[in-house]
Write a protein that holds these residues in place. Structure first.
Motif, PDB file in Angstrom:
ATOM      1  N   GLY A 265       0.784  -1.233   0.000  1.00 50.44           N
ATOM      2  CA  GLY A 265       0.000   0.000   0.000  1.00 50.44           C
ATOM      3  C   GLY A 265       0.810   1.273   0.000  1.00 50.44           C
ATOM      4  O   GLY A 265       0.254   2.356   0.206  1.00 50.44           O
ATOM      5  N   ILE A 266       2.155   1.175  -0.231  1.00 52.73           N
ATOM      6  CA  ILE A 266       2.974   2.379  -0.192  1.00 52.73           C
ATOM      7  C   ILE A 266       2.626   3.319  -1.328  1.00 52.73           C
ATOM      8  O   ILE A 266       2.781   4.543  -1.220  1.00 52.73           O
ATOM      9  CB  ILE A 266       4.481   1.991  -0.222  1.00 52.73           C
ATOM     10  CG1 ILE A 266       5.358   3.210   0.066  1.00 52.73           C
ATOM     11  CG2 ILE A 266       4.840   1.376  -1.571  1.00 52.73           C
ATOM     12  CD1 ILE A 266       5.169   3.768   1.427  1.00 52.73           C
ATOM     13  N   GLU A 267       2.136   2.749  -2.461  1.00 49.99           N
ATOM     14  CA  GLU A 267       1.792   3.610  -3.591  1.00 49.99           C
ATOM     15  C   GLU A 267       0.547   4.445  -3.317  1.00 49.99           C
ATOM     16  O   GLU A 267       0.307   5.470  -3.971  1.00 49.99           O
ATOM     17  CB  GLU A 267       1.582   2.766  -4.856  1.00 49.99           C
ATOM     18  CG  GLU A 267       0.320   1.909  -4.859  1.00 49.99           C
ATOM     19  CD  GLU A 267       0.477   0.632  -4.036  1.00 49.99           C
ATOM     20  OE1 GLU A 267      -0.494  -0.133  -3.939  1.00 49.99           O
ATOM     21  OE2 GLU A 267       1.609   0.406  -3.527  1.00 49.99           O
ATOM     22  N   LYS A 268      -0.253   4.007  -2.341  1.00 46.54           N
ATOM     23  CA  LYS A 268      -1.441   4.776  -1.984  1.00 46.54           C
ATOM     24  C   LYS A 268      -1.150   5.832  -0.920  1.00 46.54           C
ATOM     25  O   LYS A 268      -1.999   6.682  -0.662  1.00 46.54           O
ATOM     26  CB  LYS A 268      -2.526   3.828  -1.455  1.00 46.54           C
ATOM     27  CG  LYS A 268      -2.979   2.798  -2.487  1.00 46.54           C
ATOM     28  CD  LYS A 268      -4.013   1.855  -1.899  1.00 46.54           C
ATOM     29  CE  LYS A 268      -4.424   0.786  -2.910  1.00 46.54           C
ATOM     30  NZ  LYS A 268      -5.405  -0.153  -2.333  1.00 46.54           N
ATOM     31  N   TYR A 269       0.027   5.759  -0.311  1.00 43.46           N
ATOM     32  CA  TYR A 269       0.391   6.710   0.755  1.00 43.46           C
ATOM     33  C   TYR A 269       1.033   7.932   0.114  1.00 43.46           C
ATOM     34  O   TYR A 269       2.197   7.903  -0.309  1.00 43.46           O
ATOM     35  CB  TYR A 269       1.352   6.042   1.735  1.00 43.46           C
ATOM     36  CG  TYR A 269       1.831   6.962   2.833  1.00 43.46           C
ATOM     37  CD1 TYR A 269       0.950   7.460   3.795  1.00 43.46           C
ATOM     38  CD2 TYR A 269       3.169   7.346   2.907  1.00 43.46           C
ATOM     39  CE1 TYR A 269       1.380   8.301   4.790  1.00 43.46           C
ATOM     40  CE2 TYR A 269       3.608   8.187   3.904  1.00 43.46           C
ATOM     41  CZ  TYR A 269       2.704   8.650   4.840  1.00 43.46           C
ATOM     42  OH  TYR A 269       3.138   9.498   5.833  1.00 43.46           O
ATOM     43  N   ASP A 270       0.296   8.988   0.015  1.00 46.96           N
ATOM     44  CA  ASP A 270       0.762  10.220  -0.637  1.00 46.96           C
ATOM     45  C   ASP A 270       0.925  11.299   0.441  1.00 46.96           C
ATOM     46  O   ASP A 270      -0.040  11.899   0.900  1.00 46.96           O
ATOM     47  CB  ASP A 270      -0.243  10.675  -1.696  1.00 46.96           C
ATOM     48  CG  ASP A 270       0.275  11.865  -2.484  1.00 46.96           C
ATOM     49  OD1 ASP A 270       1.451  12.239  -2.275  1.00 46.96           O
ATOM     50  OD2 ASP A 270      -0.487  12.419  -3.296  1.00 46.96           O
ATOM     51  N   ASN A 271       2.188  11.527   0.843  1.00 45.76           N
ATOM     52  CA  ASN A 271       2.467  12.547   1.853  1.00 45.76           C
ATOM     53  C   ASN A 271       3.178  13.769   1.259  1.00 45.76           C
ATOM     54  O   ASN A 271       3.854  14.517   1.955  1.00 45.76           O
ATOM     55  CB  ASN A 271       3.326  11.970   2.977  1.00 45.76           C
ATOM     56  CG  ASN A 271       4.668  11.486   2.472  1.00 45.76           C
ATOM     57  OD1 ASN A 271       4.841  11.251   1.289  1.00 45.76           O
ATOM     58  ND2 ASN A 271       5.627  11.333   3.371  1.00 45.76           N
TER      59      ASN A 271
END
Length: 467
Positions: A265-271
């Protein structure tokens, strides 16, 4: 359970007991809510088990045929079932072959797409590293310039502080001069050119101090602005160096690198906080702000140098003007003192002459007493003549005229003596005034020449122009 009595096989004693328990009417439960452990009489505590109707003790084929009517198929259904199986096998084999071909194509496509995407990501990372390095160098250069400008501005601040402190000795001296000149007495308490110069010097020094303090406050405010811009540049440089380290590590990663792993799910984590445009604009804004602050700082340094030189010249000119006023005033006082001494000497000589004149007048008056006595005695003696001898003759007229002349002379001498004595007192008063005025001049000379000029022989600031 009561509906099972028509079956042909015999129930076991256990099942008959269960039947009796099931068919027995239920008793009313009154204390079920009061005691959770309460069990009504006759209730079964074991799970209910039903007999196997197909595999019971009386098993036989007839019974199985009657009990399993839905497990029988027709021959047509059997043949259709076989054909369906053949067709399904052919269909599945064809579909599996197509899937294999499609899978091979997809694997090749995904392999190429993965390689292209990885190369593109590596190229983008390289471009990002180049952009970050460029802005890091720009920000670092601007940071060095800002540090140098801040150091120069701090030197200017120290110069302003020294200039403010250097205004104190002349101001103290001018105030001390005004204080000492209050010790003058009498007519010498004059609002002369020296006092005007001292007051002007004090006002000039306070004006210079006020302007220097105001500019010092502006320099301190500018230093705070410089430190704020410097802090932003330092944070930007640190952030870019950290980002360069991370991007370099990411750019060097490959399929065979150690430490790679899955992060679900790192691609969904937009910081992310900025876009490329706003990112570049932020660095550009920081550099622009630093440049603006450096321009203001340089202008303040120039203004500070000009103000320091201007104030130094003004203080020096006021100092010189006051000294010239003191010199002129001392010369005037010396001249007045000399004239006073000359007039005092003349008055003292005139007093001496007047005292001699008074003594002479007194002697003259005293000298007239005997002739007057003689004339009076003659007249008194002749007044004793008898009868017709009391003649108003020439001798009588001469004696009377002599007495009148003597009295007139005495009156004149007495008036002159009074006038001489009055003039003598006036001369003594004039002498006292001259001596008092001379003392005032001596006191004023001592104050101006010894006390005031003694403090102003040397300028109390070493470096008067450049600090």
């Amino acid at each position: 359970m009561c509906g099972l009595q028509g079956l042909s096989y015999k129930l076991s004693p256990y099942h008959e007991d269960v039947k009796a328990q099931v068919c027995r009417p239920s008793l009313p439960v009154t204390n079920a809510l009061v005691d959770p452990c309460y069990t009504p009489c006759g209730m079964a505590t074991e799970p209910l088990r039903f007999p196997n109707l197909v595999t019971g003790n009386a098993r036989n084929p007839q019974h199985a045929a009657r009990a399993a009517l839905y497990t029988r198929y027709t021959p047509f259904e059997w043949a259709n079932s076989s054909l369906n199986q053949y067709n399904e096998a052919d269909t599945n084999r064809n579909f599996s072959e197509r899937l294999r071909c499609e899978a091979m194509r997809v694997m090749k496509e995904t392999e190429e797409k993965t390689a292209v995407a990885q190369r593109e990501s590596g190229r983008r990372l390289g471009e990002r590293i180049t952009d970050t390095t460029f802005w890091r160098n720009e920000v670092a250069t601007e940071l060095e310039n800002m540090l140098a400008e801040t150091s120069r501005l701090q030197d200017t601040r120290r110069a302003l502080e020294k200039a403010i402190q250097d205004c104190e000795p002349p101001l103290h001296i001018a105030q001390e001069n005004l204080y000492h000149r209050e010790g003058r007495q009498g007519i010498d308490l004059v609002h002369d050119q020296v006092e005007q110069s001292l007051l002007s010097e004090v006002e000039q020094l306070r004006s210079c101090q006020c302007r220097l303090k105001h500019l010092h406050q502006r320099v301190c405010d500018q230093l705070r602005c410089n430190r704020a811009a410097q802090q932003e540049l330092e944070l930007d440089v640190k952030s870019k160096e950290s980002a360069l380290g991370i991007d370099n590590v990411a750019h060097q990663l490959s399929n065979f690198s150690r430490g790679i792993n899955y992060y679900g799910g790192i691609e969904k984590y937009d910081n992310t906080l900025t876009s490329p445009d706003s990112w570049a604009e932020n660095s550009n804004r920081n550099c622009q702000r630093s440049q603006n602050e450096r321009i203001k700082s340089a202008q303040l340094r120039a203004d500070a140098d000009n103000l320091i030189n201007t104030c130094s010249n003004e203080i020096w000119n006021a100092w010189g003007s006051t000294n010239n006023s003191f010199s002129r005033r001392v010369a005037e006082t010396l001249e007045a003192k000399g004239k006073l001494q000359m007039h005092l000497h003349k008055v003292q000589k005139e007093i001496f002459d007047e005292e001699k004149n008074i003594e002479m007048l007194r002697k003259a008056i005293l000298d007239k007493s005997k002739p007057l006595k003689v004339a009076h005695t003659r007249l008194e003696g002749r007044s004793h003549r008898r009868a017709v001898e009391l003649c108003k003759d020439d001798a009588y007229n001469a004696l009377v005229h002599e007495v009148h002349d003597l009295e007139h002379s005495l009156n004149q001498l007495h008036r002159k003596l009074e006038e001489a004595e009055a003039q003598h007192q006036q001369l003594l008063y004039t002498q006292s005034n001259l001596e008092s005025d001379l003392r005032l001049k001596v006191n004023s000379l001592f104050i101006d020449r010894e006390k005031c000029m003694g403090m102003r022989r040397s300028f109390p600031i070493n470096a008067t122009i450049k600090y």
